[in-house]
Enzyme design. Structure first.
Site, PDB file in Angstrom:
ATOM      1  N   LYS A  14       4.993  52.976  23.517  1.00  0.00           N
ATOM      2  CA  LYS A  14       4.329  52.420  22.335  1.00  0.00           C
ATOM      3  C   LYS A  14       5.251  52.465  21.112  1.00  0.00           C
ATOM      4  O   LYS A  14       5.390  51.479  20.404  1.00  0.00           O
ATOM      5  CB  LYS A  14       3.032  53.202  22.019  1.00  0.00           C
ATOM      6  CG  LYS A  14       2.017  53.207  23.150  1.00  0.00           C
ATOM      7  CD  LYS A  14       0.739  53.935  22.756  1.00  0.00           C
ATOM      8  CE  LYS A  14       0.939  55.412  22.454  1.00  0.00           C
ATOM      9  NZ  LYS A  14       1.251  56.241  23.642  1.00  0.00           N
ATOM     10  N   ARG A  89      -7.621  56.595  19.692  1.00  0.00           N
ATOM     11  CA  ARG A  89      -7.384  57.353  20.918  1.00  0.00           C
ATOM     12  C   ARG A  89      -8.690  57.827  21.538  1.00  0.00           C
ATOM     13  O   ARG A  89      -8.673  58.455  22.587  1.00  0.00           O
ATOM     14  CB  ARG A  89      -6.560  58.587  20.556  1.00  0.00           C
ATOM     15  CG  ARG A  89      -5.240  58.710  21.274  1.00  0.00           C
ATOM     16  CD  ARG A  89      -4.626  59.990  20.755  1.00  0.00           C
ATOM     17  NE  ARG A  89      -3.398  60.349  21.382  1.00  0.00           N
ATOM     18  CZ  ARG A  89      -2.202  59.914  21.020  1.00  0.00           C
ATOM     19  NH1 ARG A  89      -2.084  59.040  20.071  1.00  0.00           N
ATOM     20  NH2 ARG A  89      -1.127  60.368  21.624  1.00  0.00           N
ATOM     21  N   ARG A 128      13.425  62.905  26.412  1.00  0.00           N
ATOM     22  CA  ARG A 128      13.656  61.997  25.287  1.00  0.00           C
ATOM     23  C   ARG A 128      13.979  62.717  23.982  1.00  0.00           C
ATOM     24  O   ARG A 128      13.578  63.850  23.749  1.00  0.00           O
ATOM     25  CB  ARG A 128      12.470  61.051  25.102  1.00  0.00           C
ATOM     26  CG  ARG A 128      11.258  61.650  24.450  1.00  0.00           C
ATOM     27  CD  ARG A 128      10.119  60.617  24.379  1.00  0.00           C
ATOM     28  NE  ARG A 128       8.926  61.235  23.825  1.00  0.00           N
ATOM     29  CZ  ARG A 128       7.773  60.605  23.651  1.00  0.00           C
ATOM     30  NH1 ARG A 128       7.649  59.338  24.014  1.00  0.00           N
ATOM     31  NH2 ARG A 128       6.742  61.233  23.122  1.00  0.00           N
ATOM     32  N   ARG A 161      14.281  66.570  18.833  1.00  0.00           N
ATOM     33  CA  ARG A 161      13.315  66.518  19.929  1.00  0.00           C
ATOM     34  C   ARG A 161      11.976  66.972  19.411  1.00  0.00           C
ATOM     35  O   ARG A 161      11.896  67.907  18.611  1.00  0.00           O
ATOM     36  CB  ARG A 161      13.724  67.464  21.063  1.00  0.00           C
ATOM     37  CG  ARG A 161      14.771  66.886  21.972  1.00  0.00           C
ATOM     38  CD  ARG A 161      15.241  67.906  23.008  1.00  0.00           C
ATOM     39  NE  ARG A 161      16.578  67.539  23.445  1.00  0.00           N
ATOM     40  CZ  ARG A 161      16.828  66.767  24.510  1.00  0.00           C
ATOM     41  NH1 ARG A 161      15.843  66.364  25.282  1.00  0.00           N
ATOM     42  NH2 ARG A 161      18.066  66.429  24.815  1.00  0.00           N
ATOM     43  N   ARG A 173      -1.288  66.177  27.659  1.00  0.00           N
ATOM     44  CA  ARG A 173      -1.430  64.916  26.922  1.00  0.00           C
ATOM     45  C   ARG A 173      -1.876  63.799  27.865  1.00  0.00           C
ATOM     46  O   ARG A 173      -2.668  62.940  27.493  1.00  0.00           O
ATOM     47  CB  ARG A 173      -0.120  64.562  26.215  1.00  0.00           C
ATOM     48  CG  ARG A 173       0.080  65.414  24.944  1.00  0.00           C
ATOM     49  CD  ARG A 173       1.533  65.592  24.585  1.00  0.00           C
ATOM     50  NE  ARG A 173       2.217  64.361  24.272  1.00  0.00           N
ATOM     51  CZ  ARG A 173       3.542  64.222  24.265  1.00  0.00           C
ATOM     52  NH1 ARG A 173       4.317  65.260  24.566  1.00  0.00           N
ATOM     53  NH2 ARG A 173       4.093  63.077  23.965  1.00  0.00           N
TER      54      ARG A 173
HETATM   55  P1  ADP Z   1       2.290  60.441  22.466  1.00  0.00           P
HETATM   56  O1  ADP Z   1       1.444  59.230  22.487  1.00  0.00           O
HETATM   57  O2  ADP Z   1       3.650  60.197  23.035  1.00  0.00           O
HETATM   58  O3  ADP Z   1       1.625  61.639  23.055  1.00  0.00           O
HETATM   59  P2  ADP Z   1       1.989  60.649  19.547  1.00  0.00           P
HETATM   60  O4  ADP Z   1       3.138  60.822  18.616  1.00  0.00           O
HETATM   61  O5  ADP Z   1       1.219  59.396  19.469  1.00  0.00           O
HETATM   62  O6  ADP Z   1       2.613  60.885  20.991  1.00  0.00           O
HETATM   63  O7  ADP Z   1       0.955  61.865  19.366  1.00  0.00           O
HETATM   64  C1  ADP Z   1       1.357  63.206  19.417  1.00  0.00           C
HETATM   65  C2  ADP Z   1       0.162  64.131  19.235  1.00  0.00           C
HETATM   66  O8  ADP Z   1      -0.471  63.881  17.958  1.00  0.00           O
HETATM   67  C3  ADP Z   1      -0.963  63.935  20.257  1.00  0.00           C
HETATM   68  O9  ADP Z   1      -0.728  64.656  21.443  1.00  0.00           O
HETATM   69  C4  ADP Z   1      -2.171  64.452  19.460  1.00  0.00           C
HETATM   70  O10 ADP Z   1      -2.216  65.854  19.434  1.00  0.00           O
HETATM   71  C5  ADP Z   1      -1.887  63.975  18.054  1.00  0.00           C
HETATM   72  N1  ADP Z   1      -2.472  62.628  17.789  1.00  0.00           N
HETATM   73  C6  ADP Z   1      -1.785  61.484  17.500  1.00  0.00           C
HETATM   74  N2  ADP Z   1      -2.632  60.457  17.306  1.00  0.00           N
HETATM   75  C7  ADP Z   1      -3.893  60.951  17.485  1.00  0.00           C
HETATM   76  C8  ADP Z   1      -5.196  60.393  17.426  1.00  0.00           C
HETATM   77  N3  ADP Z   1      -5.398  59.077  17.164  1.00  0.00           N
HETATM   78  N4  ADP Z   1      -6.266  61.203  17.656  1.00  0.00           N
HETATM   79  C9  ADP Z   1      -6.096  62.513  17.930  1.00  0.00           C
HETATM   80  N5  ADP Z   1      -4.886  63.095  17.997  1.00  0.00           N
HETATM   81  C10 ADP Z   1      -3.782  62.342  17.775  1.00  0.00           C
END
Ligand code: ADP
Ligand code: ZN
Length: 218
Positions: A14, A89, A128, A161, A173
């Site tokens: 994404k 999400r 990554r 990182r 996750r």
């Molecule tokens: P990835 O999709 O690769 O896991 P992100 O950078 O999008 O990484 O998100 C990292 C963390 O931030 C998630 O594991 C969560 O804890 C939090 N997070 C991000 N966006 C949301 C969201 N829309 N709702 C709840 N938690 C979120």
């Protein structure tokens, strides 16, 4: 201007695809993950509440995330069109987004699900890292800079990182994705807004498909 959502599990690409679209068609990347990491780094109240949750690979509360998106959408640069990356999400967040967009006289044009296989995601994420200067993404085995110590894009020699990019957290996750986020595929299919892209293949080919979708709504 086009407003779209990129859906997909961690590691689906994404962020990479959002960056490429930003460069090619000028849309704004709105990443809740980036906004939350910023809040953590700044030590804001929301950041303090989010820090441990993120390190465990769980979802930050809907309330915090929705408030962050609400504030971000009030900045004038969203007029260029927005790529929602990592938001919504949960179904609660999707419903909140519908309301926010309506209140701000914005419209959602389409949603893309980046379809990938879980097994490959752990390897993608565990290796990554990004350039600390320009944010370009790299990978220990799949994509190293031509000169290992220097970013291909900007010449910077500092890389970083994410604290949550380790195998244990990634598994959490992925679990959160399947339990909370995957139902959004059905949610947006029912609204007639969903497109699916096979995101296991070539990064540039995927980007071209996204650009094509954007050009149809622009
Ligand atoms: P990835 O999709 O690769 O896991 P992100 O950078 O999008 O990484 O998100 C990292 C963390 O931030 C998630 O594991 C969560 O804890 C939090 N997070 C991000 N966006 C949301 C969201 N829309 N709702 C709840 N938690 C979120
Ligand atoms: Zn760089």
């Amino acid at each position: 201007m086009t407003n779209l959502i990129l859906l997909g599990p961690p590691g689906a690409g994404k962020g990479t695809q959002a960056r490429m679209l930003t460069e090619s068609v000028g849309l704004l990347q709105l990443s809740t993950g980036d906004l939350l990491r910023e809040a953590v780094a700044k030590g804001t109240k929301a950041g303090e509440a989010a820090k441990q949750v993120m390190e465990a690979g769980d979802l930050v509360s809907n309330e915090i995330v929705i408030a962050i998106v609400n504030d971000r959408l009030d900045l004038p640069d969203v007029e260029a069109g927005v790529i929602f990356d990592g938001f919504p999400r949960t179904v609660v967040q999707a419903e909140a987004l519908d309301k926010l967009l309506k209140a701000k006289a914005m419209k959602l044009d389409f949603v893309v699900s980046l379809d990938v296989q879980d097994a490959a995601m752990i390897e993608r994420i565990s290796g990554r890292y990004t350039c600390a200067g320009c944010g370009e993404g790299y990978h220990d085995t799949k994509k190293v800079p031509a000169n290992v110590d220097i970013c291909d894009s900007c010449g910077e020699s500092n890389f970083k990182r994410r604290a949550d990019d380790n195998a244990a957290t990634v598994a959490e996750r992925l679990k959160a994705y399947h339990a909370e986020t995957a139902p959004l595929i059905e949610y947006y299919r029912n609204k007639g807004l969903l497109f699916r892209i096979d995101a296991m293949g070539d990064i540039v080919a995927i980007s071209d498909q996204l650009k094509e979708l954007v050009s149809k709504t622009n």
